[in-house]
Design an enzyme around this catalytic site. Structure first.
Site, PDB file in Angstrom:
ATOM      1  N   HIS A  55      67.513   9.673  -4.022  1.00 43.07           N
ATOM      2  CA  HIS A  55      66.985  10.187  -5.287  1.00 43.07           C
ATOM      3  C   HIS A  55      66.994   9.218  -6.469  1.00 43.07           C
ATOM      4  O   HIS A  55      66.287   9.446  -7.447  1.00 43.07           O
ATOM      5  CB  HIS A  55      67.732  11.451  -5.741  1.00 43.07           C
ATOM      6  N   ASP A  67      70.976   8.014   2.661  1.00 45.09           N
ATOM      7  CA  ASP A  67      72.321   8.029   3.216  1.00 45.09           C
ATOM      8  C   ASP A  67      72.567   9.197   4.173  1.00 45.09           C
ATOM      9  O   ASP A  67      73.198   9.021   5.224  1.00 45.09           O
ATOM     10  CB  ASP A  67      73.374   8.004   2.105  1.00 45.09           C
TER      11      ASP A  67
END
Length: 454
Positions: free
Chosen positions: A72, A224
């Protein structure tokens, strides 16, 4: 022996693992810290990556590299490729108002869920771009390209070529790329920023992103959580609960998710499948903060928590120490409920902190709506004996804990090995034995937590 490197550029640090491509055996590793805060200049990530690579013995003998990064984060570049302003990270909640405005402007959460599989909250890149347009219009006008942390690091490793690349996993967390169609929604980008800057080219799961000048091939990299699923060897039907800076519960699925409530983010994964995911802002740091209040170390904190009775005699800690993402309460704070003379002890507070953090993740599990084949508990918080032993009594089912590892970096390394192998699926690496934990549900615990959180 062919070697591959996997990078985990997380919120707090950068980790690099060097592994054998064929077996996954660890050869060497390194790490370096990132600065604190929710706003960080990308140059700090680059410096930390160089330090971690040096500590890991360099990349001179490595055949392929993959970078996994925190999802993000808003990285904006000008026409010359220079960073316009420090990146806003996933845990920066200043764009909460922008998120609500964007949801309303498109016609409600259902419209967003249909468009990109997720309903924007402050974490999503699209909301940070709207914040930039509203609060820093001069900087917004300079934006020629938008990318994510892992995209930027891969681009830097490749020598900053003209084209920036990403992968479908990380792209699915922006708010302007659709996992269902595999395409950008540039109309949503324009809705947020007021313009249509260049976006990274979205690569396939094992497609080459470039090459380190004079050296290793670059895999596409990923976010991730997607890398963690790859690193732990999650299969369709598995649910992974990861306890790190954030807390996540996610599953590997064959079809894209679409949850108009916004609780479940309909992400893509790093293999061509999908990764429905629920994220909380508050996870391992809740335990760290409580240990700090109590003036104890990690091991003593765990012992204290396990010495208190299940349910902490009615003491409930609401873990919203940094606001919250799920539920969407960016301005919330933590609180303690049910405090009485009988439970006003360090042990009870330690137990309540563990149970409160796990109750939030229990709600995340419920939101996924999946009956899992396995629940795999990973992340730094899973190294706590208290977390491992208390989790089954909060979740109401058994959990499996793999051996401690850097699963995000390991997943990136496995993707790098996949690039070299050229096979339809990633190579099978030997997985360590998981340890099972059982426990009876604690009566009334989740009900008291829900009463406290409203």
């Amino acid at each position: 022996m062919t070697l591959v490197a996997g990078v985990d550029s997380s919120t707090q640090s950068c980790k690099v693992v060097i592994r054998e491509a064929a077996t996954g055996a660890l050869v060497r590793e390194g790490r370096a810290s990132h600065p604190d805060g929710t706003e960080v200049h990308p140059d700090h990530w680059w410096q930390a990556l160089q330090q971690a690579i040096d500590q890991a013995g360099g990349l001179g003998d490595v055949a392929a590299v993959s970078v996994a990064g925190q999802q993000h984060g808003m990285v904006v570049l000008d026409s010359g490729g220079e960073v316009v302003r420090p990146a806003l990270l996933w845990n920066d909640t200043r764009s909460a108002r922008a998120a609500q405005d964007l949801v309303d402007e498109l016609g409600g959460p259902e419209k967003w869920s249909e468009a990109v599989g997720s309903v924007p909250v402050a974490s999503f890149t699209v909301t940070k771009l709207r914040w930039l347009a509203e609060h820093e219009p001069e900087n917004a006008k300079r934006v020629a390209r938008v990318c994510l942390p892992h995209d930027w690091l891969t681009w830097k490793l490749a020598g900053s070529p003209e084209t920036i690349t990403t992968d479908r996993g990380d792209a699915s967390g922006t708010g302007y790329w659709s996992p269902a169609t595999g395409t950008y929604r540039t109309d949503l980008l324009a809705l947020a920023l007021g313009s249509n800057p260049a976006l990274p080219r979205v690569l396939g799961p094992a497609e080459q992103a470039g090459q380190i000048p004079g050296g290793a091939l670059l895999a596409p990299g990923t976010g991730d959580n997607m890398a963690a699923a790859l690193g732990v060897g999650a299969r369709p039907g598995d649910v992974v609960v990861s306890i790190g800076t954030s807390g996540t519960a996610f599953a590997v699925a064959d079809r894209p998710a679409n949850d108009p409530s916004g609780a479940v983010a309909g992400f893509a994964d790093a293999t061509g499948r999908y990764l429905p995911l629920v994220c909380t802002l508050n996870a391992a740091r809740v335990l760290d903060a409580t240990a700090r209040i109590l003036g104890v170390g990690t091991d003593e904190f765990s012992e204290l928590a396990l010495s208190a009775p299940a349910g902490a005699d009615g003491l409930v800690l609401v873990p919203y120490l940094e606001g919250e993402r799920t539920p969407n309460r960016p301005d919330a704070t933590g609180s303690v409920h049910g405090l009485r003379l009988a439970n006003a002890t360090p042990a009870h507070l330690a137990r309540a902190a563990v149970e409160g953090m796990l109750c939030g993740l229990g709600d995340a599990l419920d939101a996924l709506g999946i009956t899992p084949n396995r629940i795999l508990l990973i992340g730094g918080g899973a190294r706590s004996a208290a977390v491992r032993q208390i989790a089954p009594s909060v979740f109401g089912c058994s959990v499996r804990v793999p051996p401690p590892g850097e699963y995000v970096a390991d997943g990136a390394a496995r993707q790098a090995a996949w690039l070299l192998a050229g096979t339809p699926e990633p190579p099978e690496w030997a997985a360590g034995e998981t340890v099972g934990y059982e426990g009876e549900p604690t009566p009334g615990l989740r009900d008291r937590y829900h009463a406290a959180t409203g």
